[in-house]
Design a protein around this motif. Structure first.
Motif, PDB file in Angstrom:
ATOM      1  N   ILE A 293       0.460  -1.512  -0.206  1.00 54.27           N
ATOM      2  CA  ILE A 293      -0.119  -0.187   0.514  1.00 54.27           C
ATOM      3  C   ILE A 293       0.884   1.587  -0.009  1.00 54.27           C
ATOM      4  N   GLN A 294       0.129   2.130  -0.666  1.00 55.19           N
ATOM      5  CA  GLN A 294       1.250   3.472  -0.712  1.00 55.19           C
ATOM      6  C   GLN A 294       0.914   4.639   0.176  1.00 55.19           C
ATOM      7  N   MET A 295      -0.394   4.377  -0.116  1.00 55.75           N
ATOM      8  CA  MET A 295      -1.508   5.758   0.797  1.00 55.75           C
ATOM      9  C   MET A 295      -2.242   5.196   1.039  1.00 55.75           C
ATOM     10  N   LEU A 296      -2.564   5.433   2.491  1.00 48.97           N
ATOM     11  CA  LEU A 296      -2.869   4.458   4.400  1.00 48.97           C
ATOM     12  C   LEU A 296      -3.127   5.920   4.137  1.00 48.97           C
ATOM     13  N   VAL A 297      -4.863   5.389   4.045  1.00 46.01           N
ATOM     14  CA  VAL A 297      -6.034   6.699   4.061  1.00 46.01           C
ATOM     15  C   VAL A 297      -6.250   6.453   5.779  1.00 46.01           C
ATOM     16  N   ALA A 298      -6.157   7.730   6.706  1.00 49.22           N
ATOM     17  CA  ALA A 298      -6.133   7.138   7.701  1.00 49.22           C
ATOM     18  C   ALA A 298      -7.306   8.172   8.542  1.00 49.22           C
ATOM     19  N   THR A 299      -7.824   8.026  10.209  1.00 48.14           N
ATOM     20  CA  THR A 299      -8.386   8.969  10.633  1.00 48.14           C
ATOM     21  C   THR A 299      -6.879   9.450  11.852  1.00 48.14           C
ATOM     22  N   ASP A 300      -7.557  10.624  12.548  1.00 46.73           N
ATOM     23  CA  ASP A 300      -6.310  10.472  13.466  1.00 46.73           C
ATOM     24  C   ASP A 300      -5.839   9.664  14.560  1.00 46.73           C
ATOM     25  N   VAL A 301      -7.306   9.575  14.857  1.00 41.00           N
ATOM     26  CA  VAL A 301      -7.364   8.420  16.381  1.00 41.00           C
ATOM     27  C   VAL A 301      -6.774   7.130  15.602  1.00 41.00           C
ATOM     28  N   ALA A 302      -7.334   6.703  14.675  1.00 34.93           N
ATOM     29  CA  ALA A 302      -7.021   4.937  14.031  1.00 34.93           C
ATOM     30  C   ALA A 302      -5.272   4.991  13.596  1.00 34.93           C
ATOM     31  N   ALA A 303      -4.425   6.435  12.918  1.00 33.78           N
ATOM     32  CA  ALA A 303      -3.504   6.789  13.351  1.00 33.78           C
ATOM     33  C   ALA A 303      -2.293   6.586  14.585  1.00 33.78           C
ATOM     34  N   ARG A 304      -2.771   7.136  15.412  1.00 33.33           N
ATOM     35  CA  ARG A 304      -2.106   7.307  16.355  1.00 33.33           C
ATOM     36  C   ARG A 304      -1.558   6.150  16.918  1.00 33.33           C
ATOM     37  N   GLY A 305       0.281   5.748  17.533  1.00 31.01           N
ATOM     38  CA  GLY A 305       0.944   4.863  17.476  1.00 31.01           C
ATOM     39  C   GLY A 305       1.685   4.063  15.930  1.00 31.01           C
ATOM     40  N   ILE A 306       1.095   4.693  14.675  1.00 33.88           N
ATOM     41  CA  ILE A 306       2.331   3.811  13.831  1.00 33.88           C
ATOM     42  C   ILE A 306       2.835   4.548  13.620  1.00 33.88           C
ATOM     43  N   ASP A 307       3.970   3.782  13.355  1.00 32.66           N
ATOM     44  CA  ASP A 307       5.245   3.532  13.486  1.00 32.66           C
ATOM     45  C   ASP A 307       5.764   2.675  12.149  1.00 32.66           C
ATOM     46  N   VAL A 308       5.779   3.776  11.056  1.00 36.73           N
ATOM     47  CA  VAL A 308       6.366   3.322   9.995  1.00 36.73           C
ATOM     48  C   VAL A 308       7.728   3.364   9.174  1.00 36.73           C
ATOM     49  N   ASP A 309       8.610   3.153   9.447  1.00 35.42           N
ATOM     50  CA  ASP A 309       9.888   3.551   8.438  1.00 35.42           C
ATOM     51  C   ASP A 309       9.608   3.984   7.270  1.00 35.42           C
ATOM     52  N   ASN A 310      10.263   5.624   7.205  1.00 34.67           N
ATOM     53  CA  ASN A 310      10.433   5.840   5.641  1.00 34.67           C
ATOM     54  C   ASN A 310       9.041   6.106   4.936  1.00 34.67           C
TER      55      ASN A 310
END
Length: 632
Positions: A293-310
């Motif tokens: 996936i190149q474009m992850l479309v997310a809400t603020d709450v759902a994206a919290r804690g995402i730690d993906v490099d680069n």
């Protein structure tokens, strides 16, 4: 010499650091680790997401733990399941050469009895989300009355998510004499209140300036008309062929709709929001980490804690309601010293928010224009040429070369290049050479509040008739508020509202037409079904004495206009010849996850025809019940 050796860490930790490939400590690690090792103290550390905070508290915590004592000695609170699991894995990696140290993750969505059993076996360190930890305390499944250390990681995010009471209750069950280490990107009032209530003369370290943005992130904004927001997103993606991004929307509904549009238009995208099951969420994140996936479309709450490099870009498709949240969004890129870009797509009515954000992050935005179709074609052509040049030849094709050479032998080098490029780009160029300049239209348009009677660009606007009015206790302002809330639209997305006794008129841009018809025709107001239809009148008639447009009648309503075709070139992480060829009969399949949990899309993308907006039953769940409108 590894600079971590100068911080006072034990030999076993230095071995783990060597295995992990860490060479130089980050600024927050360099400041925090010696202080936490040398003394028993409370600490407040302010540092942006992605600056190495887990190691800053993890290394000294492991070194202070008594591995021979199997009682719980440390509690780490984090805002989300993802971050909880990430911290747990990192602590385990750091302590790989420390015999007898056990770390247990405690979070919702998993068996509470299994987690309680793991703790009972002996867990010196518990990493937990506040909600699940409070639940375990209430059930008597965990004892933290004797802990020596408590770490609040991403404290501001936990409080933004509504965990204030849980955190206060949890800390109230811990001993007063413990050391509390608070790590946060910003210092809002609630974080300061926690520090004052539960910490004693804490040391404070700050990386950069308080509440400032990361120095490795550049900030850009693009001014467009509201109706062009999605088209602008596609162009920005096409202008950055190697984009690996998180795209932020305000609501779950918009997140799902934007992701589905991107998938239909051939981009490798997926949605991440609160309506996904944990299994679906895990599948999306696995695909994103694997760059499927190149474009992850997310809400603020759902994206919290995402730690993906680069991650190369953070795209603010819509700005957050709370300006401070922007700092957390932009912190998803530019991590570990790498450069990143935070992009904001704004309308004229939102420009003032840019100045507010600049004051908070203490950095300036660069205003840029949406690339034209010709510019995008040039970028993509050069990207293709570079990719061809850098491709390693697979000699498995050698046996086929004589036949291929025979077919192409009459072509010169120049003709061969032209034909090869044409295979890839004929439809791409044909699409973009017909498109308009989005930025120039945005700068020349007028978008004003309904009340002032100022002109507004009505090209692409749709006028609606709805069977509710003043006898339903609506005035123009309360009806506008009701429509915005029911439809999940922005402040300027509903305009030219004209309220009569038994009916009303209003406008939206054409991009919202399908949503308006689907949502409003499926709800009731105090037992009466709402009916909405398209009106021929564009709302541009005379003004009444209150400055509102007179509808001039409501006869001759017609069906909703079809949107212009928005076919965009397909992309799935690179250039393939079939991307721009006609879709196979029966549609194309996409590797991006759908909300229902599957990973396919069978919808055809027909050249020159409008793309279908996802129906509400597919994307948005059941229609919400209408709330009683406030009286004027």
């Amino acid at each position: 010499m590894n600079k971590f050796e100068q911080l006072g860490l034990s030999e076993s930790l230095l071995r783990a650091i060597l295995d992990l490939g860490f060479e130089n400590p980050t600024e927050v690690q360099e400041k925090a680790i010696p202080l936490l090792l040398e003394q028993e103290t409370d600490m407040v550390a302010l540092a942006q997401t992605g600056t190495g905070k887990t190691a800053a508290f993890g290394f000294p915590l492991i070194q202070k733990i008594d591995a021979t004592n199997r009682n719980t000695q440390a509690l780490i609170l984090s805002p989300t399941r993802e971050l909880c699991l990430q911290i747990t894995n990192e602590i385990k990696n750091y302590s790989k050469y420390e015999k007898g140290i056990n770390v247990v993750a405690v979070y919702g969505g998993a068996s509470i009895s299994d987690q309680a059993r793991d703790i009972k076996r002996g867990a010196q360190i518990i990493v937990a989300t506040p909600g699940r930890m409070q639940d375990m305390i209430n059930r008597g499944l965990v004892n933290i009355s004797q802990i020596n250390y408590c770490v609040l990681d991403e404290a501001d995010e936990m409080l933004n998510m509504g965990f204030y009471e849980d955190i206060v209750n949890i800390l109230s069950t811990t001993p007063d004499e413990k050391s509390t280490w608070l790590f946060s990107a910003t210092m809002p009032q609630e974080v300061a209140r926690i520090a004052k209530q539960f910490m004693s003369e804490p040391l404070e370290i700050t990386v950069g300036t308080k509440n400032s943005g990361s120095a490795t992130v550049s900030h850009e904004f693009y001014l467009v008309n509201a109706r062009d927001r999605y088209e602008a997103l596609k162009r920005l993606a096409d202008a950055n062929p190697d984009i690996f991004s998180v795209v932020f929307c305000r609501t779950k509904r918009d997140t799902q709709a934007v992701a589905e549009k991107l998938i239909e238009d051939g981009y490798s995208a997926a949605a991440l929001h609160g309506d996904l099951s944990q299994a679906q969420r895990d599948g999306v994140m696995k695909s994103f980490r694997g760059r499927q996936i190149q474009m992850l479309v997310a809400t603020d709450v759902a994206a919290r804690g995402i730690d993906v490099d680069n991650i190369t870009h953070v795209v603010n498709y819509q700005l957050p309601d709370e300006i401070e949240t922007y700092n957390h969004r932009s912190g998803r890129t530019g991590r570990a010293g790498k450069l990143g870009t935070s992009i904001v797509i704004v309308t004229k009515s939102e420009l003032r928010k840019i100045s507010s954000i600049e004051r908070i992050i203490k950095q300036k935005f660069e205003e840029k224009t949406i690339p034209s179709g010709i510019e995008i074609c040039e970028i993509q052509l050069l990207h293709l040429a570079t990719k061809i040049k850098d491709t390693e030849v697979d000699h498995e094709i050698d046996s086929y070369l004589p036949a291929i050479t025979n077919v192409l032998e009459d072509l010169s080098k120049e003709e061969l290049i032209k034909k090869m490029v044409s295979v890839e780009f004929n439809r791409f160029i044909n699409y973009y050479k017909k498109t308009r300049d989005l930025s120039s239209q945005a700068s020349g348009s007028e978008r004003r509040d309904d009340r002032d009677g100022a002109p507004r660009d009505n090209s692409g606007a749709v006028r609606y008739f709805v069977n509710i009015g003043s006898r339903d206790n609506f005035d123009w302002m309360s009806l506008k508020d009701f429509l915005k809330e029911t439809l999940d639209l922005g402040r300027d997305d509903v305009y030219k509202v004209d309220v009569k006794e038994g009916f009303s008129f209003f406008n939206t841009d054409a991009e919202h037409s399908d949503k308006v018809m689907e949502v409003l025709n499926n709800i009731q107001l105090e037992g009466r079904r709402i009916n909405v239809e398209i009106s021929k009148n564009d709302g541009g008639g005379r003004r009444d004495h209150n400055g509102r447009g007179s509808a001039g009648g409501f006869g001759g309503r017609t069906s909703a206009p079809r949107r212009e075709g928005n076919f965009a070139p397909r992309r799935e992480g690179g250039f393939r010849s079939e991307r721009f060829s006609a879709p196979r009969e029966g549609g194309f399949r996409s590797a991006s996850p759908r909300r229902e949990g599957g990973f396919t899309s069978d919808r055809p993308a027909r050249e020159g025809s409008p793309q279908r907006v996802p129906r509400r039953s597919e994307s948005f769940g059941d229609a919400p019940k209408a709330k009683r409108p406030r009286k004027s």
